[in-house]
Write a protein that holds these residues in place. Structure first.
Motif, short mmCIF file in Angstrom:
data_model
loop_
_atom_site.label_atom_id
_atom_site.label_comp_id
_atom_site.label_asym_id
_atom_site.label_seq_id
_atom_site.Cartn_x
_atom_site.Cartn_y
_atom_site.Cartn_z
N ARG A 94 0.83 -1.21 0.00
CA ARG A 94 0.00 0.00 0.00
C ARG A 94 0.87 1.26 0.00
O ARG A 94 0.54 2.25 -0.66
CB ARG A 94 -0.94 0.01 1.22
N VAL A 95 1.96 1.25 0.74
CA VAL A 95 2.88 2.38 0.72
C VAL A 95 3.49 2.52 -0.67
O VAL A 95 3.54 3.62 -1.24
CB VAL A 95 3.99 2.23 1.79
N ASP A 96 3.93 1.40 -1.23
CA ASP A 96 4.51 1.43 -2.58
C ASP A 96 3.50 1.95 -3.60
O ASP A 96 3.86 2.71 -4.52
CB ASP A 96 4.95 0.02 -2.99
N GLU A 97 2.25 1.53 -3.45
CA GLU A 97 1.20 1.95 -4.37
C GLU A 97 1.05 3.47 -4.36
O GLU A 97 0.99 4.11 -5.42
CB GLU A 97 -0.13 1.31 -3.97
N TYR A 98 1.02 4.06 -3.17
CA TYR A 98 0.89 5.51 -3.11
C TYR A 98 2.13 6.20 -3.68
O TYR A 98 2.02 7.16 -4.45
CB TYR A 98 0.66 6.01 -1.68
N LEU A 99 3.31 5.71 -3.33
CA LEU A 99 4.54 6.35 -3.80
C LEU A 99 4.66 6.30 -5.32
O LEU A 99 5.23 7.21 -5.92
CB LEU A 99 5.76 5.69 -3.15
N ALA A 100 4.10 5.26 -5.94
CA ALA A 100 4.11 5.18 -7.40
C ALA A 100 3.06 6.11 -8.01
O ALA A 100 3.29 6.71 -9.05
CB ALA A 100 3.86 3.74 -7.84
N TRP A 101 1.92 6.24 -7.34
CA TRP A 101 0.79 7.02 -7.87
C TRP A 101 1.00 8.52 -7.73
O TRP A 101 0.59 9.31 -8.58
CB TRP A 101 -0.47 6.59 -7.12
N GLN A 102 1.67 8.93 -6.67
CA GLN A 102 1.69 10.35 -6.30
C GLN A 102 2.45 11.25 -7.27
O GLN A 102 2.20 12.45 -7.33
CB GLN A 102 2.24 10.53 -4.88
N HIS A 103 3.38 10.70 -8.03
CA HIS A 103 4.22 11.54 -8.88
C HIS A 103 3.38 12.40 -9.84
O HIS A 103 3.58 13.61 -9.95
CB HIS A 103 5.20 10.69 -9.69
N THR A 104 2.45 11.77 -10.53
CA THR A 104 1.64 12.51 -11.50
C THR A 104 0.31 12.95 -10.91
O THR A 104 -0.26 13.94 -11.36
CB THR A 104 1.38 11.66 -12.75
N ALA A 105 -0.20 12.23 -9.91
CA ALA A 105 -1.52 12.55 -9.37
C ALA A 105 -1.49 13.69 -8.35
O ALA A 105 -2.44 14.49 -8.27
CB ALA A 105 -2.14 11.31 -8.72
N ILE A 106 -0.42 13.79 -7.58
CA ILE A 106 -0.32 14.81 -6.52
C ILE A 106 0.84 15.77 -6.78
O ILE A 106 0.67 16.99 -6.84
CB ILE A 106 -0.15 14.15 -5.13
N GLN A 107 2.03 15.22 -6.91
CA GLN A 107 3.22 16.08 -6.99
C GLN A 107 3.17 17.06 -8.15
O GLN A 107 3.38 18.26 -7.98
CB GLN A 107 4.49 15.23 -7.08
N LEU A 108 2.86 16.57 -9.33
CA LEU A 108 2.86 17.42 -10.51
C LEU A 108 1.80 18.52 -10.43
O LEU A 108 2.13 19.71 -10.57
CB LEU A 108 2.68 16.58 -11.77
#
Length: 242
Positions: A94-108
């Protein structure tokens, strides 16, 4: 040689690493790299990270870039508490899932809101474009809705029942637009409550220390020190935010 962290605390991923190291008592030498002055493009820094990006880590002869990779390296080397990156298979996933998702969904999108509201006006001398800002906020909204109405509907933190690297990365990213007057938490009560839990778990003093730079107005003289650099930055920002 002590561990060296090359950071610009205006940058959310840099703040995440700074907070993690401080919270876990990891000894390090802070090597400030000011992106707004182009220090990431200077030859001495390019020897540390040829890509010219922060954060970067130097541990003896070992060099490492990318925020998630650095967080995981620190977590493993210094054996941080298990809640940061759980050992249980599905919790870690679950942590890995968020860390992979966040780059384009949140960070950008969160960074783009910050650039539009703060950095572009700072270097261009022009007021904030409200149409562009509304458009960029709209691109962040689906991720905020997902976190508030789905992820946080069943648990207090993003990945597990405890604070993890997922929460740390999300917190620093979402504080970026908030720091310049875009309160992205106000319409999302679960997300606002999560923010309070994360800040309490990290410690308000540490959070304030890490966010000190981004919470204060930029010195207008910075944009005047190197007009050529300022012009180049404005062009890059306009291309990114178009």
């Amino acid at each position: 040689m002590p561990l060296e962290l090359f950071l610009d605390l205006y940058s959310p991923p840099c703040r995440a690493i700074y907070i993690f190291a401080r919270k876990n008592g990891i000894p390090f030498e802070l090597r400030p790299v000011e992106l707004g002055r182009g220090e990431h493009l200077k030859p001495e820094f390019l020897k540390v990270n040829p890509l010219g990006k922060v954060p970067a880590l130097k541990d003896g002869d070992f060099l490492l870039a990318e925020s998630v990779a650095i967080l995981l390296y620190l977590n493993r080397k210094y054996q941080a508490a298990a809640h940061w990156y759980p050992t249980e298979l599905q919790a870690r996933a679950r942590v890995d899932e968020y860390l992979a998702w966040q780059h384009t969904a949140i960070q950008l999108p969160a960074t783009n809101v910050y650039l539009c509201k703060s950095l572009l006006p700072h270097f261009s001398g022009q007021p904030v474009d409200p149409v562009r800002l509304d458009r960029l906020l709209g691109k962040l909204k689906p991720a905020l809705r997902h976190l508030d109405q789905e992820v946080l509907a069943t648990k207090p933190f993003l990945a597990t029942e405890q604070l993890s690297l997922a929460d740390l990365m999300a917190f620093t990213e979402l504080m970026q637009p908030t720091a310049v007057g875009c309160d992205i938490f106000q319409d999302w009560p679960r997300l606002a409550a999560w923010r309070a839990r994360v800040e309490a778990a990290l410690g308000p003093e540490l959070v304030q220390d890490a966010h000190r730079l981004v919470l204060q107005p930029r010195d207008p003289r910075d944009a005047q020190r190197d007009p050529k650099l300022a012009q180049e930055l404005v062009q890059r920002l306009l291309e990114r935010l178009s």
